[in-house]
Each structure stands twice: as structure tokens, then as C-alpha cells.
Design a protein around this motif. Structure first.
Motif, PDB file in Angstrom:
ATOM      1  N   ARG A 140       0.514  -1.228   0.217  1.00 42.98           N
ATOM      2  CA  ARG A 140       0.009  -0.013   0.105  1.00 42.98           C
ATOM      3  C   ARG A 140       0.729   1.213  -0.033  1.00 42.98           C
ATOM      4  N   PRO A 141       0.670   2.732  -0.250  1.00 45.22           N
ATOM      5  CA  PRO A 141       0.829   3.889  -0.943  1.00 45.22           C
ATOM      6  C   PRO A 141       1.698   3.954   1.242  1.00 45.22           C
ATOM      7  N   TRP A 142       2.558   4.630   1.237  1.00 48.64           N
ATOM      8  CA  TRP A 142       3.263   5.301   2.002  1.00 48.64           C
ATOM      9  C   TRP A 142       3.412   4.126   3.482  1.00 48.64           C
ATOM     10  N   GLN A 143       3.845   2.757   2.605  1.00 49.03           N
ATOM     11  CA  GLN A 143       4.254   1.411   2.982  1.00 49.03           C
ATOM     12  C   GLN A 143       5.745   1.724   3.485  1.00 49.03           C
ATOM     13  N   GLN A 144       5.876   2.256   2.870  1.00 45.81           N
ATOM     14  CA  GLN A 144       7.865   2.698   2.468  1.00 45.81           C
ATOM     15  C   GLN A 144       8.179   3.678   2.218  1.00 45.81           C
ATOM     16  N   LEU A 145       9.165   4.581   3.088  1.00 48.21           N
ATOM     17  CA  LEU A 145       9.660   5.455   2.926  1.00 48.21           C
ATOM     18  C   LEU A 145      11.301   5.384   3.148  1.00 48.21           C
ATOM     19  N   GLY A 146      11.560   6.762   1.968  1.00 47.94           N
ATOM     20  CA  GLY A 146      13.296   7.340   1.801  1.00 47.94           C
ATOM     21  C   GLY A 146      13.652   8.898   2.351  1.00 47.94           C
ATOM     22  N   SER A 147      14.080   8.711   3.209  1.00 49.86           N
ATOM     23  CA  SER A 147      14.116   9.819   3.709  1.00 49.86           C
ATOM     24  C   SER A 147      16.078  10.755   3.661  1.00 49.86           C
ATOM     25  N   ASP A 148      15.890  11.653   3.732  1.00 48.85           N
ATOM     26  CA  ASP A 148      17.350  12.458   3.461  1.00 48.85           C
ATOM     27  C   ASP A 148      17.506  13.619   4.530  1.00 48.85           C
ATOM     28  N   LEU A 149      17.948  13.809   5.223  1.00 50.23           N
ATOM     29  CA  LEU A 149      18.417  16.040   5.997  1.00 50.23           C
ATOM     30  C   LEU A 149      19.730  16.323   4.760  1.00 50.23           C
ATOM     31  N   PHE A 150      19.459  17.463   4.464  1.00 49.57           N
ATOM     32  CA  PHE A 150      20.040  17.749   2.664  1.00 49.57           C
ATOM     33  C   PHE A 150      20.512  19.859   3.583  1.00 49.57           C
ATOM     34  N   TYR A 151      21.330  20.397   3.147  1.00 50.84           N
ATOM     35  CA  TYR A 151      20.959  21.701   3.160  1.00 50.84           C
ATOM     36  C   TYR A 151      22.189  22.165   1.721  1.00 50.84           C
ATOM     37  N   TRP A 152      20.697  23.383   1.301  1.00 50.04           N
ATOM     38  CA  TRP A 152      20.820  23.807   0.168  1.00 50.04           C
ATOM     39  C   TRP A 152      20.504  25.629   0.628  1.00 50.04           C
ATOM     40  N   LYS A 153      21.470  26.431  -0.317  1.00 51.03           N
ATOM     41  CA  LYS A 153      20.995  28.048  -0.234  1.00 51.03           C
ATOM     42  C   LYS A 153      21.143  28.025   1.095  1.00 51.03           C
ATOM     43  N   GLY A 154      21.615  27.753   2.505  1.00 47.68           N
ATOM     44  CA  GLY A 154      21.490  28.426   3.600  1.00 47.68           C
ATOM     45  C   GLY A 154      20.132  27.762   4.426  1.00 47.68           C
ATOM     46  N   VAL A 155      19.803  26.839   4.301  1.00 51.88           N
ATOM     47  CA  VAL A 155      18.321  26.085   4.394  1.00 51.88           C
ATOM     48  C   VAL A 155      18.593  24.519   4.988  1.00 51.88           C
ATOM     49  N   ASN A 156      18.046  24.649   6.023  1.00 54.42           N
ATOM     50  CA  ASN A 156      18.145  22.920   6.176  1.00 54.42           C
ATOM     51  C   ASN A 156      16.965  21.764   5.792  1.00 54.42           C
ATOM     52  N   LEU A 158      14.714  18.140   5.073  1.00 51.17           N
ATOM     53  CA  LEU A 158      13.883  17.014   5.105  1.00 51.17           C
ATOM     54  C   LEU A 158      13.196  16.516   4.391  1.00 51.17           C
ATOM     55  N   LEU A 159      14.111  15.571   3.604  1.00 52.30           N
ATOM     56  CA  LEU A 159      13.344  15.000   2.153  1.00 52.30           C
ATOM     57  C   LEU A 159      12.412  13.914   2.666  1.00 52.30           C
ATOM     58  N   VAL A 160      11.679  13.494   2.196  1.00 49.28           N
ATOM     59  CA  VAL A 160      10.894  11.881   2.483  1.00 49.28           C
ATOM     60  C   VAL A 160      10.021  12.074   1.771  1.00 49.28           C
ATOM     61  N   ILE A 161      10.981  10.420   0.954  1.00 47.37           N
ATOM     62  CA  ILE A 161       9.862  10.243  -0.629  1.00 47.37           C
ATOM     63  C   ILE A 161       9.328   8.656  -0.210  1.00 47.37           C
ATOM     64  N   ARG A 162       7.630   8.387  -0.969  1.00 44.13           N
ATOM     65  CA  ARG A 162       6.575   7.052  -0.878  1.00 44.13           C
ATOM     66  C   ARG A 162       7.448   6.839  -2.378  1.00 44.13           C
ATOM     67  N   LEU A 163       7.074   5.271  -2.204  1.00 43.55           N
ATOM     68  CA  LEU A 163       6.992   4.629  -3.159  1.00 43.55           C
ATOM     69  C   LEU A 163       5.826   4.290  -3.097  1.00 43.55           C
ATOM     70  N   PHE A 164       6.010   4.881  -4.870  1.00 44.48           N
ATOM     71  CA  PHE A 164       4.725   5.351  -5.234  1.00 44.48           C
ATOM     72  C   PHE A 164       4.287   3.369  -6.042  1.00 44.48           C
ATOM     73  N   LEU A 165       3.040   3.057  -6.106  1.00 42.09           N
ATOM     74  CA  LEU A 165       2.789   1.653  -6.560  1.00 42.09           C
ATOM     75  C   LEU A 165       1.904   1.764  -7.556  1.00 42.09           C
TER      76      LEU A 165
END
Length: 165
Positions: A140-156, A158-165
């Protein structure tokens, strides 16, 4: 000169080969008599790498030196490369060893070529790619997520990605 790990016989051989090598002989003359300007006709493709390092080059007891390192004439380079790689250590270790002892234009690249083409090193190399481990496709959707922290143009962020079905 006392720190050079070579016998007097070996140093005499290097002196002789330096005099036989046309480029090294020219460079030794420049070190003793003064360097011409960059645009001078005697500064050729062969002598340009030495000209760029002219402040570091000197002649000491008939040997061409770059700092405390021996400059090796072209006729002896293959043999010296083999001695640097004698223990079949990797590129970094061979470069480190050379950095304390010898120099010539293109040495670093030649060390890399010798190590990468060494059949014994290729046979025993530990760098094997890690196998990909497949994961089950989510039910089902949002069952599996990926995340990463990154810094870009002076701002922190949090990127969260879900695997599409």
C-alpha cells in the motif's frame, strides 16, 4: 644526501644515467647556470614540467633533486616503478613511498597505471562491488519511505519520499 636510501654504487649509476639523458642534462645545466624565460626556444614540451618546478629543483653532488627527492632519468623509470610497487601495495601507498624518495614528470599517473595493470594486484584485489539487495514491493502507499537530510542555499531540509504503486 645521507637520508637517500641508496648505495654509493647506485647513486653513481644514477649520476651516469642523468648525464646520458638529454632532458635531465639540460635541466641540470639550467639549475647550475640559471633558467631561461618560459617563452625561450629551449623550453620545449619535454622541459616545461621541470620549468614549472624550477624553484624546487637543484643539483647536489651530481644528482638532480626536487627538494629531497631524486629526479630519475627516463632510462631508469620502469625499474624504479617496479621497486616502488614491489610489495604490491595499492596506489596510495606506492605514491606515498615515491613522495619520500623519487620524482619525475607524470610519476603519479605512471604509478596508478602500474598498480591497475598488475596481474597479481588484480587477482587479489579486495574491492568487489557489494551485491544489490532487492526489497519487496510495498502492498500500500506510504508503507515504505525513504528520507534524507540536506542543506541547500542556507536552509536545512528533510526530504521524504514514498514508493509509488
Amino acid at each position: 644526501m645521507d637520508d637517500i636510501p641508496a648505495t654509493e654504487v647506485r647513486l653513481n649509476e644514477i649520476r651516469m644515467k642523468l648525464q646520458e639523458d638529454s632532458i635531465c642534462r639540460i635541466i641540470m645545466n639550467y639549475c647550475q647556470d640559471g633558467w631561461p624565460g618560459y617563452e625561450h626556444p629551449t623550453i620545449t614540451v619535454s622541459t616545461r614540467p621541470y620549468w614549472l618546478l624550477r624553484e624546487e629543483l637543484s643539483v647536489c653532488h651530481g644528482l638532480l633533486m626536487r627538494g629531497s627527492r631524486l629526479v630519475i632519468p627516463s632510462s631508469m623509470r620502469a625499474e624504479i616503478l617496479q621497486k616502488l610497487h614491489e610489495g604490491h601495495q595499492g596506489i596510495v601507498k606506492c605514491r606515498e613511498r615515491a613522495k619520500n624518495l623519487v620524482w619525475w614528470p607524470g610519476l603519479s599517473r605512471e604509478i596508478e597505471d602500474v598498480v591497475k595493470n598488475c596481474s597479481s594486484c588484480l587477482k587479489h584485489r579486495r574491492e568487489r562491488p557489494e551485491p544489490l539487495k532487492p526489497t519487496d514491493f510495498p502492498d500500500r502507499p506510504w508503507q515504505q519511505l525513504g528520507s534524507d537530510l540536506f542543506y541547500w542555499k542556507g536552509v536545512n531540509y528533510l526530504l521524504v519520499i514514498r514508493l509509488f504503486l
